[in-house]
Design an enzyme around this catalytic site. Sequence first.
Site, mmCIF file in Angstrom:
data_model
loop_
_atom_site.group_PDB
_atom_site.id
_atom_site.type_symbol
_atom_site.label_atom_id
_atom_site.label_comp_id
_atom_site.label_asym_id
_atom_site.label_seq_id
_atom_site.Cartn_x
_atom_site.Cartn_y
_atom_site.Cartn_z
ATOM 1 N N CYS A 37 -2.355 9.120 2.768
ATOM 2 C CA CYS A 37 -2.076 8.625 1.417
ATOM 3 C C CYS A 37 -3.224 8.881 0.461
ATOM 4 O O CYS A 37 -3.014 9.004 -0.735
ATOM 5 C CB CYS A 37 -1.769 7.134 1.494
ATOM 6 S SG CYS A 37 -3.071 6.202 2.302
ATOM 7 N N GLU A 90 0.889 -1.179 0.000
ATOM 8 C CA GLU A 90 0.000 0.000 0.000
ATOM 9 C C GLU A 90 0.912 1.210 0.000
ATOM 10 O O GLU A 90 1.546 1.519 1.016
ATOM 11 C CB GLU A 90 -0.899 -0.016 1.245
ATOM 12 C CG GLU A 90 -1.840 -1.217 1.314
ATOM 13 C CD GLU A 90 -2.992 -1.125 0.333
ATOM 14 O OE1 GLU A 90 -3.214 -0.050 -0.251
ATOM 15 O OE2 GLU A 90 -3.660 -2.145 0.117
#
Length: 537
Positions: A307, A273
Amino acid sequence: MEVALKPETKSEVRPQKSLWTAHMTAQTLLDLSHRVVRSGRNHETFMVHSPINQQELGRLPLCGRADVEEALHRAKLAQRGWENVPVKERVAVLSRYHDLVLAHKEALLDVMQLETGKARIHAFEEIFDVALNARYYANVAPDLLAPSARNGAIPFITETTEYHHPVGVVGIIAPWNYPLTLAISDAIPAIVAGNAVILKPAEQTSFTALLGLELLIKAGLPTDVFQVVTGTGPDIGPTLISGSDFLMFTGSTATGRKVAAQAGEYLIKCSMELGGKNPMLVMEDADVAAAANGAVRGSFGNAGQLCISFERIYVARSIYNDFKKAFIQKTEALRLGTDFNHEVEMGSLISQMQLGKVQAHIEDAVQKGATVLTGGKARTDLGPYFYAPTILEGVTPEMQLFREETFGPVVALYPFDTEQEAVDLANDTVYGLNAAVWSRNTSRAAGIARRIKAGTVNVNETYGAAWASLDAPMGGMKLSGIGRRHGAEGLLKYTESQTVAIQRLTPIAKPDFLSGSQFADVMTMAAKVFKWLPGIK
Ligand code: NAD
């Protein structure tokens, strides 16, 4: 021996009053530090400082190879017992954990704020996320992990069953920006699938992870099924990866490339990720006020250290000025601070390194001709690493922040003329993590969403709608990642699937009484029949 990982210095910051709270004291953190796995052969430590005022929070072991080997040894032993615990008992641990996380929310919020300097409302997102993950996987794990009947090779003659076995030991490497969520929420499906987990949290936020572990133990998780090793990535990472059966990594794309290469060397599966440069599209039929509110939440949530937050906002030219005005006004109204209450809307950056990156990106953009619409300065009056929420205009490709992830409270506004241009601009990036489309016509917006190459796209919402839809996968396309968290994929990736097929009556081979060509004819006929037989896939 004590290793000096010094606070990143900012001499102009005055010493402030102690940050200890009713739930989080020096003694609490000292007690938590004893949960870190140690081999007994290494006594190095490092100090964690709060970004709020650089107060010393506590020392943690600077784990090395021997400590990680010890953790791996214990994990392998513990995992053998854990995988034989019935799923309904594993699920019961998650259910108790859900309640404990909510019951201990003040302590968790305090430790997250101490370590990150984030606003309490953003820390609360993590509590909620971990509780939701515990509930979700407690509810779906029994069905997902149950053996399932599959179509066999020959109908009625081959009985085929698919099983899901735990992979064994899952290594998790997590970043600092969402220290509870990204340490614990990814561990929850791994644990319920019958694995042991060794977590390496970010150096700055390991106490949060340790409190997460403490509550898992309180919820009834057997010793050593979940362990934490603290220290630096380059020191711990290679040994952890070499001994794990699966690697779950969350962090930057640059580090992701390195650790994925190591996972490749050991031929273990991994889930990555990684970073993003997320676009938000505001179509000409959008509710401007709602979109401007979304832009504030989506760009400055967690001070932009998220993010899935937005760093690029594309607005239809016909409403560009209206949107810009509303966005600036709402941004300037944000309540900034480091208080431990739920009224603050944006907190501090975590470190001098983050502050330095934000400043460098903005200075580079301004020097090359970008306009600062609001913000554009450090707020050291609020904290050593504080930066004002910043909106830029006139950002061009030669500026660093045009393409690079800043990971701070900085967003660039761009006008567009056509829908296709908006989609092309959104896709003009090496990343593909999250995006948003704002329009009053939700079916049109969903159509645009499907053309954006990002793992999650939110319509009329920032990131929460897709992220918190735990029943659906979440992750990155392109350089934003490999694999997915959440949903069935988020659990089954931590398993090895196995097919067991029982053959009855006749082998899958030519019987003696048929010639080769007769066998081919029979099988051809069978293939034609199978094509039309109901229930055969
Ligand atoms: P980072 O890559 O510097 O560090 C992440 C983790 O990797 C830390 O625990 C670190 O100690 C460890 N690490 C560093 N070098 C290592 C090495 N050589 N071997 C093994 N481990 C190593 O990232 P960061 O600065 O902590 O986090 C910010 C980045 O993470 C941003 O790019 C952000 O977009 C990304 N991020 C992605 C997601 C997502 O879900 N896609 C979520 C949060 C953050």
